[in-house]
Design an enzyme around this catalytic site. Structure first.
Site, mmCIF file in Angstrom:
data_model
loop_
_atom_site.group_PDB
_atom_site.id
_atom_site.type_symbol
_atom_site.label_atom_id
_atom_site.label_comp_id
_atom_site.label_asym_id
_atom_site.label_seq_id
_atom_site.Cartn_x
_atom_site.Cartn_y
_atom_site.Cartn_z
ATOM 1 N N CYS A 152 -6.686 -2.010 -1.679
ATOM 2 C CA CYS A 152 -6.281 -0.924 -0.759
ATOM 3 C C CYS A 152 -6.144 0.408 -1.492
ATOM 4 O O CYS A 152 -6.442 1.457 -0.937
ATOM 5 C CB CYS A 152 -4.969 -1.284 -0.089
ATOM 6 S SG CYS A 152 -3.674 -1.666 -1.282
ATOM 7 N N GLU A 155 1.831 -1.727 5.522
ATOM 8 C CA GLU A 155 1.059 -1.313 4.331
ATOM 9 C C GLU A 155 -0.405 -1.366 4.724
ATOM 10 O O GLU A 155 -0.978 -2.448 4.842
ATOM 11 C CB GLU A 155 1.331 -2.264 3.157
ATOM 12 C CG GLU A 155 2.765 -2.256 2.656
ATOM 13 C CD GLU A 155 3.141 -0.971 1.960
ATOM 14 O OE1 GLU A 155 2.240 -0.179 1.623
ATOM 15 O OE2 GLU A 155 4.349 -0.743 1.771
ATOM 16 N N THR A 211 -5.163 -2.745 13.093
ATOM 17 C CA THR A 211 -4.275 -3.902 13.300
ATOM 18 C C THR A 211 -2.833 -3.487 13.049
ATOM 19 O O THR A 211 -1.917 -3.898 13.775
ATOM 20 C CB THR A 211 -4.659 -5.071 12.358
ATOM 21 O OG1 THR A 211 -6.063 -5.275 12.429
ATOM 22 C CG2 THR A 211 -3.953 -6.344 12.743
ATOM 23 N N SER A 233 -5.347 -3.685 7.915
ATOM 24 C CA SER A 233 -6.076 -2.469 8.284
ATOM 25 C C SER A 233 -5.243 -1.571 9.207
ATOM 26 O O SER A 233 -4.273 -2.031 9.825
ATOM 27 C CB SER A 233 -7.374 -2.853 8.990
ATOM 28 O OG SER A 233 -7.052 -3.552 10.174
ATOM 29 N N GLU A 278 -12.818 4.208 5.600
ATOM 30 C CA GLU A 278 -12.589 3.214 4.548
ATOM 31 C C GLU A 278 -13.686 2.151 4.594
ATOM 32 O O GLU A 278 -13.912 1.525 5.633
ATOM 33 C CB GLU A 278 -11.221 2.530 4.758
ATOM 34 C CG GLU A 278 -10.909 1.509 3.683
ATOM 35 C CD GLU A 278 -9.673 0.654 3.987
ATOM 36 O OE1 GLU A 278 -9.529 0.207 5.131
ATOM 37 O OE2 GLU A 278 -8.878 0.441 3.051
ATOM 38 N N LYS A 285 1.935 -15.636 7.461
ATOM 39 C CA LYS A 285 0.683 -15.871 8.198
ATOM 40 C C LYS A 285 -0.435 -15.304 7.329
ATOM 41 O O LYS A 285 -0.662 -14.104 7.284
ATOM 42 C CB LYS A 285 0.744 -15.156 9.552
ATOM 43 C CG LYS A 285 -0.089 -15.782 10.661
ATOM 44 C CD LYS A 285 -1.565 -15.897 10.366
ATOM 45 C CE LYS A 285 -2.318 -14.613 10.624
ATOM 46 N NZ LYS A 285 -3.738 -14.714 10.249
HETATM 47 P P1 NAD Z 1 -6.789 -7.034 9.077
HETATM 48 O O1 NAD Z 1 -5.933 -5.950 9.606
HETATM 49 O O2 NAD Z 1 -8.029 -7.395 9.791
HETATM 50 O O3 NAD Z 1 -5.933 -8.416 9.006
HETATM 51 C C1 NAD Z 1 -4.742 -8.517 8.254
HETATM 52 C C2 NAD Z 1 -3.936 -9.692 8.777
HETATM 53 O O4 NAD Z 1 -3.507 -9.416 10.109
HETATM 54 C C3 NAD Z 1 -4.679 -11.020 8.838
HETATM 55 O O5 NAD Z 1 -3.822 -12.058 8.432
HETATM 56 C C4 NAD Z 1 -4.997 -11.153 10.331
HETATM 57 O O6 NAD Z 1 -5.147 -12.483 10.777
HETATM 58 C C5 NAD Z 1 -3.750 -10.529 10.935
HETATM 59 N N1 NAD Z 1 -3.899 -10.029 12.320
HETATM 60 C C6 NAD Z 1 -5.034 -9.646 12.962
HETATM 61 N N2 NAD Z 1 -4.739 -9.215 14.209
HETATM 62 C C7 NAD Z 1 -3.396 -9.322 14.340
HETATM 63 C C8 NAD Z 1 -2.473 -8.995 15.395
HETATM 64 N N3 NAD Z 1 -2.879 -8.483 16.554
HETATM 65 N N4 NAD Z 1 -1.159 -9.209 15.189
HETATM 66 C C9 NAD Z 1 -0.717 -9.702 14.005
HETATM 67 N N5 NAD Z 1 -1.529 -10.031 12.985
HETATM 68 C C10 NAD Z 1 -2.857 -9.833 13.146
HETATM 69 O O7 NAD Z 1 -7.061 -6.672 7.549
HETATM 70 P P2 NAD Z 1 -8.013 -7.432 6.485
HETATM 71 O O8 NAD Z 1 -9.429 -7.189 6.860
HETATM 72 O O9 NAD Z 1 -7.529 -8.835 6.297
HETATM 73 O O10 NAD Z 1 -7.649 -6.634 5.127
HETATM 74 C C11 NAD Z 1 -8.275 -5.459 4.745
HETATM 75 C C12 NAD Z 1 -7.415 -4.250 5.069
HETATM 76 O O11 NAD Z 1 -6.126 -4.399 4.469
HETATM 77 C C13 NAD Z 1 -7.983 -2.956 4.500
HETATM 78 O O12 NAD Z 1 -7.874 -1.942 5.461
HETATM 79 C C14 NAD Z 1 -7.069 -2.663 3.315
HETATM 80 O O13 NAD Z 1 -6.995 -1.305 2.953
HETATM 81 C C15 NAD Z 1 -5.759 -3.179 3.813
HETATM 82 N N6 NAD Z 1 -4.844 -3.442 2.694
HETATM 83 C C16 NAD Z 1 -3.763 -2.612 2.498
HETATM 84 C C17 NAD Z 1 -2.886 -2.831 1.419
HETATM 85 C C18 NAD Z 1 -1.679 -1.945 1.161
HETATM 86 O O14 NAD Z 1 -0.811 -2.338 0.401
HETATM 87 N N7 NAD Z 1 -1.587 -0.765 1.756
HETATM 88 C C19 NAD Z 1 -3.135 -3.899 0.551
HETATM 89 C C20 NAD Z 1 -4.241 -4.721 0.772
HETATM 90 C C21 NAD Z 1 -5.092 -4.490 1.859
#
Ligand code: NAD
Length: 495
Positions: A302, A268, A249, A246, A399, A193
């Protein structure tokens, strides 16, 4: 310089009517609902994708369960061979994939080529190599023999089943590859997804996976909003979620997974990663380090650093030197090969960064450089340096996920360690010094899943990566991922 011309195959792909990738091909969604994909450099709509429904989720889960039956019984060598072929295909379509990625994410084309394609292929080959090396162990049981009988035991590593891979927008290709490679090499099937902001490249990769010989249903792609991810995780037909995104989420995903049927979850999540400059560090090296740690891909990594701790005697010259370097970065279109600094990935993120700048001003932090967003249709944000007023300043604690370096001075080593660890997150950190023995003494004191010395942000498939504290649960890469994508079965024999 000017923008490179998009390949005809990229234009043709963008103009397509994008549906869902289920069972080895495109399938129309059960509804007409679509999401618009915007180019963050221009604000223009570049494609429409399906917003999957519950009925689509049912279809994808059913297909992934059938795909699992076939793929988990495919020999490890044959699994590896398909993944190696997919890596070759990624490279053969390098420019096409890189251009699609840049159009949907605003990532400068050089980063799309180097990371989203070249690095992704490198990671994929690393994972492919594991398919033939996953083993259990033999054990001599400890029971005493009551009547002369004997015991032997061994363990099997079995694929966990249908994995749900949920991907964020920052590295939509590479992170999707990490997930599908972990699942497929261990014999699992996977439903990806992607983020609603960046759903396109993975659809093209799914086509290439079928071309590489992946059986129907082993990889499905469902585009749509977060609710699609939630429905997949809570579906009784899925067995594990591998989530990157994030913290809020991630917590909801973890709770949903546990509440569904103790569905396994690897999380992650975000970071507020620290850099500690020891007083012996050379200024030029520190500035190179700050650019690498905080400003690559506009800080939308991240593991990128957002908190910079420098000795009180050095903080002014450091911020000054960084400011001069940032002033010379070439800001521009991500499709122009000479651009060094492009837009952030979407309007919502640009607005979030604007709110952080307003908060910094309201809290009387000092904005040393930047601190503005652009007014135009493109999602541009100035690379920014902030000097925090106190350890409680928002910019030192939350962040931003943007090109924002917040500085704070320290006087003693103990103070440096306390500052670096004073965060709810624990993804990564780095120390910069020529004194390696001092660095090695400090590393165990730092609360983070990865600590770099004289480097920051570089991820290697052989080195486990993941967060402590609020930055997540589980590890990707190395051999560490295998535990998360397999179940351990113990077999005991009496003879
Ligand atoms: P986000 O949490 O808003 O969304 C991530 C994904 O989750 C998207 O595909 C979104 O559609 C999906 N999602 C949203 N609500 C959901 C739910 N209730 N159930 C299941 N899926 C759901 O994050 P973002 O804004 O896309 O990405 C940025 C964040 O990702 C930052 O906090 C960053 O630090 C983190 N990140 C972490 C890593 C790591 O390896 N630790 C790597 C890259 C990004």
């Amino acid at each position: 310089m000017s923008d490179i011309a998009l390949l005809p195959s990229v234009n043709a792909f963008l103009e397509r009517d994008h549906s869902l990738y289920i069972d080895g091909g495109y399938v129309a969604s059960s509804s007409q609902n679509t999401l618009t994909v915007l180019n963050p450099a221009t604000g223009e709509a570049i494609a429409q994708v399906s917003d999957a429904t519950q009925a689509d989720v049912e279809r994808a889960v059913d297909s992934a369960n059938r795909g699992f039956k076939v793929w988990s019984r495919t020999s490890p060598a044959a699994r590896a061979s398909v993944l190696f072929k997919l890596a070759d295909l990624l490279e053969r379509h390098r420019e096409e994939l890189a251009q699609i990625e840049t159009c949907q994410s605003g990532k400068i084309i050089q980063i799309s080529r180097a990371f989203e394609v070249d690095q992704a292929a490198h990671f994929l080959r690393y994972y492919a190599g594991w398919a033939t090396k996953i083993t259990g162990e033999t054990i001599t049981p400890s029971l005493p023999s009551f009547a002369g009988e004997r015991y032997s035991a061994f363990t099997l590593r079995e694929p966990i089943g249908v994995v749900v891979g949920i991907v964020p927008w920052n590295f939509s290709t590479m992170i999707a590859i990490w997930k599908l490679a972990s699942a497929l090499t261990t014999g699992c099937s996977i439903i990806i997804k992607p983020s609603e902001f960046t759903p396109l490249t993975i659809l093209r990769i799914a086509e290439l996976a079928t071309e590489a010989g992946l059986p129907a249903g082993a990889l499905n792609v469902l585009t749509g909003s977060g609710s699609v991810g939630k429905a997949l995780i809570e579906h009784p037909g899925t067995d594990k979620v591998s989530f990157t995104g994030s913290v809020p989420t991630g917590i909801a995903v973890g709770q949903g997974a546990m509440g569904a049927k103790l569905t396994r979850a690897t999380l992650e999540l975000g970071g507020k990663n620290s850099v500690g400059f020891l007083p012996d560090v050379h200024l030029d090296k520190a500035v190179d380090g700050m650019i690498e740690a905080g400003f690559l891909h506009s800080g939308q990594i991240c593991a990128a650093a957002e908190r910079f701790f420098a000795h009180r005697s050095q903080i002014e010259p450091m911020m000054d030197a960084l400011s001069k370097r940032l002033a010379h970065l070439k800001v521009g279109s991500p499709l122009d090969e000479s651009t060094q600094f492009g837009p952030v990935a979407n309007k919502q993120h640009q607005q979030k960064l604007a709110r952080f700048f307003a908060t910094a001003r309201a809290e009387n932090s000092t904005i040393i450089h930047g601190g503005q967003i652009s007014e135009g249709p493109g999602c541009y944000v100035e690379p920014t340096i902030i000097l925090a007023n106190s350890v409680n300043d928002t910019l030192l604690n939350e962040e931003t996920f943007g090109p924002v370096a917040t500085f704070y001075p320290y006087d003693t080593e103990d103070e440096l360690l306390a500052l670096m660890n004073n965060t709810a997150y624990g993804l990564s950190a780095s120390l910069w010094t020529n004194d390696l023995s001092k660095a090695l003494r400090l590393v165990p004191e730092i609360e983070a899943g990865t600590v770099w010395v004289n480097m920051h942000t570089l991820l290697d498939p052989a080195v486990p990566f993941g967060g402590t504290k609020c930055s997540g649960i589980g590890r990707e890469f190395g051999g560490a991922f295998i535990d998360d994508f397999t179940e351990l079965k113990s077999v005991m024999i009496r003879y």
